[in-house]
Design a protein around this motif. Structure first.
Motif, mmCIF file in Angstrom:
data_model
loop_
_atom_site.group_PDB
_atom_site.id
_atom_site.type_symbol
_atom_site.label_atom_id
_atom_site.label_comp_id
_atom_site.label_asym_id
_atom_site.label_seq_id
_atom_site.Cartn_x
_atom_site.Cartn_y
_atom_site.Cartn_z
ATOM 1 N N THR A 151 0.828 -1.211 0.000
ATOM 2 C CA THR A 151 0.000 0.000 0.000
ATOM 3 C C THR A 151 0.861 1.259 0.000
ATOM 4 O O THR A 151 2.003 1.232 0.496
ATOM 5 C CB THR A 151 -0.902 0.006 1.254
ATOM 6 N N ASP A 152 0.295 2.352 -0.491
ATOM 7 C CA ASP A 152 1.033 3.624 -0.438
ATOM 8 C C ASP A 152 1.191 4.127 0.999
ATOM 9 O O ASP A 152 2.004 5.016 1.257
ATOM 10 C CB ASP A 152 0.346 4.689 -1.316
ATOM 11 N N GLU A 153 0.416 3.554 1.932
ATOM 12 C CA GLU A 153 0.502 4.036 3.319
ATOM 13 C C GLU A 153 1.862 3.754 3.946
ATOM 14 O O GLU A 153 2.199 4.342 4.971
ATOM 15 C CB GLU A 153 -0.619 3.429 4.167
ATOM 16 N N PRO A 195 -0.509 1.696 12.999
ATOM 17 C CA PRO A 195 -0.138 0.278 13.171
ATOM 18 C C PRO A 195 -0.391 -0.532 11.890
ATOM 19 O O PRO A 195 0.397 -1.408 11.535
ATOM 20 C CB PRO A 195 -1.026 -0.183 14.325
ATOM 21 N N TYR A 196 -1.494 -0.238 11.190
ATOM 22 C CA TYR A 196 -1.748 -0.928 9.915
ATOM 23 C C TYR A 196 -0.589 -0.690 8.946
ATOM 24 O O TYR A 196 -0.020 -1.635 8.378
ATOM 25 C CB TYR A 196 -3.058 -0.428 9.291
ATOM 26 N N ALA A 197 -0.238 0.583 8.737
ATOM 27 C CA ALA A 197 0.809 0.904 7.765
ATOM 28 C C ALA A 197 2.146 0.300 8.185
ATOM 29 O O ALA A 197 2.909 -0.194 7.339
ATOM 30 C CB ALA A 197 0.918 2.426 7.620
ATOM 31 N N ASP A 199 -10.881 13.799 14.859
ATOM 32 C CA ASP A 199 -9.986 13.294 13.826
ATOM 33 C C ASP A 199 -9.458 11.908 14.194
ATOM 34 O O ASP A 199 -9.389 11.549 15.380
ATOM 35 C CB ASP A 199 -8.806 14.262 13.653
ATOM 36 N N ARG A 200 -9.083 11.150 13.174
ATOM 37 C CA ARG A 200 -8.383 9.872 13.378
ATOM 38 C C ARG A 200 -7.020 10.186 14.015
ATOM 39 O O ARG A 200 -6.294 11.058 13.477
ATOM 40 C CB ARG A 200 -8.210 9.198 12.011
ATOM 41 N N PRO A 201 -6.634 9.510 15.092
ATOM 42 C CA PRO A 201 -5.302 9.766 15.654
ATOM 43 C C PRO A 201 -4.211 9.496 14.612
ATOM 44 O O PRO A 201 -4.248 8.482 13.919
ATOM 45 C CB PRO A 201 -5.194 8.764 16.815
ATOM 46 N N GLN A 260 -16.429 2.727 17.293
ATOM 47 C CA GLN A 260 -15.677 3.725 16.529
ATOM 48 C C GLN A 260 -16.348 5.104 16.560
ATOM 49 O O GLN A 260 -15.681 6.118 16.668
ATOM 50 C CB GLN A 260 -15.524 3.240 15.070
ATOM 51 N N TYR A 261 -17.671 5.115 16.429
ATOM 52 C CA TYR A 261 -18.359 6.394 16.235
ATOM 53 C C TYR A 261 -19.298 6.757 17.389
ATOM 54 O O TYR A 261 -19.912 7.823 17.353
ATOM 55 C CB TYR A 261 -19.172 6.363 14.926
ATOM 56 N N GLY A 262 -19.425 5.882 18.374
ATOM 57 C CA GLY A 262 -20.381 6.121 19.446
ATOM 58 C C GLY A 262 -21.774 5.771 18.970
ATOM 59 O O GLY A 262 -21.990 5.406 17.808
HETATM 60 O O1 DAU Z 1 -4.044 4.221 0.614
HETATM 61 C C1 DAU Z 1 -4.318 2.859 0.575
HETATM 62 C C2 DAU Z 1 -5.113 2.482 1.805
HETATM 63 O O2 DAU Z 1 -6.408 3.025 1.623
HETATM 64 C C3 DAU Z 1 -5.173 0.971 2.029
HETATM 65 O O3 DAU Z 1 -3.883 0.489 2.304
HETATM 66 C C4 DAU Z 1 -6.104 0.644 3.204
HETATM 67 O O4 DAU Z 1 -6.247 -0.772 3.319
HETATM 68 C C5 DAU Z 1 -7.454 1.269 2.923
HETATM 69 O O5 DAU Z 1 -8.303 1.058 4.049
HETATM 70 C C6 DAU Z 1 -7.328 2.773 2.665
HETATM 71 O O6 DAU Z 1 -6.912 3.470 3.871
HETATM 72 P P1 DAU Z 1 -7.552 4.874 4.307
HETATM 73 O O7 DAU Z 1 -7.374 5.032 5.750
HETATM 74 O O8 DAU Z 1 -7.077 5.968 3.415
HETATM 75 O O9 DAU Z 1 -9.101 4.578 3.917
HETATM 76 P P2 DAU Z 1 -10.478 4.923 4.689
HETATM 77 O O10 DAU Z 1 -11.572 4.606 3.734
HETATM 78 O O11 DAU Z 1 -10.524 4.333 6.039
HETATM 79 O O12 DAU Z 1 -10.386 6.503 4.848
HETATM 80 C C7 DAU Z 1 -10.240 7.344 3.703
HETATM 81 C C8 DAU Z 1 -10.207 8.788 4.203
HETATM 82 O O13 DAU Z 1 -11.498 9.107 4.751
HETATM 83 C C9 DAU Z 1 -9.213 8.994 5.331
HETATM 84 O O14 DAU Z 1 -8.580 10.258 5.184
HETATM 85 C C10 DAU Z 1 -10.058 8.992 6.594
HETATM 86 C C11 DAU Z 1 -11.400 9.526 6.114
HETATM 87 N N1 DAU Z 1 -12.564 8.984 6.852
HETATM 88 C C12 DAU Z 1 -12.677 7.635 6.936
HETATM 89 C C13 DAU Z 1 -13.717 7.073 7.637
HETATM 90 C C14 DAU Z 1 -13.865 5.577 7.749
HETATM 91 C C15 DAU Z 1 -13.478 9.841 7.418
HETATM 92 O O15 DAU Z 1 -13.393 11.080 7.328
HETATM 93 N N2 DAU Z 1 -14.523 9.280 8.118
HETATM 94 C C16 DAU Z 1 -14.679 7.938 8.252
HETATM 95 O O16 DAU Z 1 -15.656 7.503 8.924
#
Ligand code: DAU
Ligand code: NAD
Length: 343
Positions: free
Chosen positions: A129-131, A156-158, A279-281, A340-342
């Protein structure tokens, strides 16, 4: 000439799309698809492939060395994408990420290496992943992740994925194994587990719920249609240089706020449906991929990711497949959502 590939994690979002794509487009390829069916693995994602002559599903864990050895023995190459994949879950509990993403990858490398003395070297492709590169600043749009960008994982995922990358690198350096690694940006498309932002927001809106936007909503992701990712994986599997890394991306950067507004527009809803939440930590600010290497060396170009059409098509899929996501959003998902969201 016909060939057999072992696909790991093939009941998840990208894996199921990959299995469907290969069955539709590659009459010369037989897939052995192994998946542990964790919370995000779903046999419904593979509906229609049950009796396909070139697709065999096996429920199994990539940490099971004996099973991996048996399956690798039966194939010519491995596409390894089984993983714990959600950043927020890794913040809640990193253990499954360490176990599967690191332990599972090393198990596959070990078993492929042991077999190579009797059956010859089999290529292992790691879907990374790009992460692993960390984050780019918002005020430097000229900066992109390149294959030689230093790894600086932030969640931790990245970090677990970066560890897997390093194990693959070591397998090549130390043992001369035939390995390749892909690092892709954010995927979207059908069958994505609705913990990820696009299916989460679309399905919440259909349910009449607000969409939880993290922080200021200005974080940027580089969106690629899942089938474009699958095509790129095939190019790298078949043409990549042993030991090399290939970035995959759509040159399609969107802030989360822009993405959210596009989804709201498509769903006929207004900004009042946005719920600004904490925000996400450690939230990575911006991801953006330089995919010039795979384009130049392997002739890959995205053909399915053009915006907004690809988003329109994806939103339509979730509207048309309500039974699929409603079943997913029951059970374990509810406990995760509340945590996650309450309430
Ligand atoms: O970049 C590749 C990665 O993309 C993959 O390696 C991961 O497996 C995949 O889950 C994804 O990671 P992100 O964390 O970028 O994806 P996510 O859909 O969880 O979140 C995308 C963006 O949206 C991120 O900036 C956080 C934001 N978000 C996410 C959720 C779930 C929100 O604002 N609210 C939310 O409830
Ligand atoms: P997903 O969570 O939808 O699917 C993961 C699959 O792996 C599930 O079917 C699950 O059951 C299976 N799995 C988990 N642990 C396992 C184990 N121990 N043994 C066997 N199977 C197991 O994830 P996804 O979004 O399809 O991601 C697939 C791969 O692509 C991951 O390696 C991820 O890091 C990578 N990736 C994802 C994206 C993205 O945007 N989704 C982008 C780049 C890379």
């Amino acid at each position: 000439m016909s060939t057999t590939w072992l696909l790991t994690g093939g009941a998840g979002f990208i894996g199921a799309n990959f299995a469907r794509f290969i069955c539709e487009t590659r009459p010369d390829v037989t897939l052995i698809n192994v998946d542990a069916l964790t919370y995000s693995g779903n046999l419904e994602n593979l509906a229609g492939l049950e009796n396909h002559p070139r697709h065999e599903f096996i429920k199994g864990d990539v940490r099971d060395a004996q099973l991996m050895r048996e399956l690798i023995d039966r194939c010519d190459a491995v596409v390894h994408m089984a993983a714990e994949s959600h950043v927020d879950r890794s913040i809640m509990d990193s253990k499954p990420f360490i176990d599967t993403n690191i332990g599972g990858t090393q198990t596959i490398l070990d078993e492929a290496r042991k077999l190579s003395s009797t059956t010859g070297s089999k290529r292992v492709l790691l879907v990374s992943t790009d992460e692993v590169y960390g984050a780019l600043p918002l005020d430097r749009p000229d900066l992109l992740f390149r294959e030689d960008t230093p790894l600086a994982p932030n969640s931790p995922y990245a970090a677990s994925k970066a560890s897997a990358d390093m194990l693959v690198r070591a397998a090549h350096h130390t043992f001369g194994m035939d390995v390749v690694t892909t690092r892709c940006s954010n995927n979207f498309g059908p069958y994505q587990f609705p913990e990820k932002v696009i299916p989460l927001f679309v399905t919440n809106l259909i349910e009449g719920r607000k969409v939880p936007l993290y922080g200021d909503g200005l974080n940027v992701r580089d969106w690629l249609h899942v089938i474009d990712h699958c095509e790129a994986i095939v190019r790298v599997l078949e043409g990549g240089t042993p030991g090399d890394v290939y970035n995959i991306g759509g040159n399609n950067e969107r802030s989360n706020l822009e993405l959210t507004k596009s989804i709201l527009d498509l769903m006929g809803r207004g900004d009042d449906m946005i719920q600004h939440v904490a925000d996400r930590p450690g939230h990575d600010r911006r991801y953006a991929i330089d995919a010039s290497k795979i384009k130049a060396e392997l002739g890959w170009e995205p053909t399915r990711s053009a915006w907004p059409d690809a988003l329109v098509e994806t939103v339509a899929w979730y509207r048309e497949n309500e039974g699929w996501w409603r079943r997913v959003k029951s059970g374990e998902y509810r406990a995760f959502y509340a945590r996650q969201y309450g309430a």
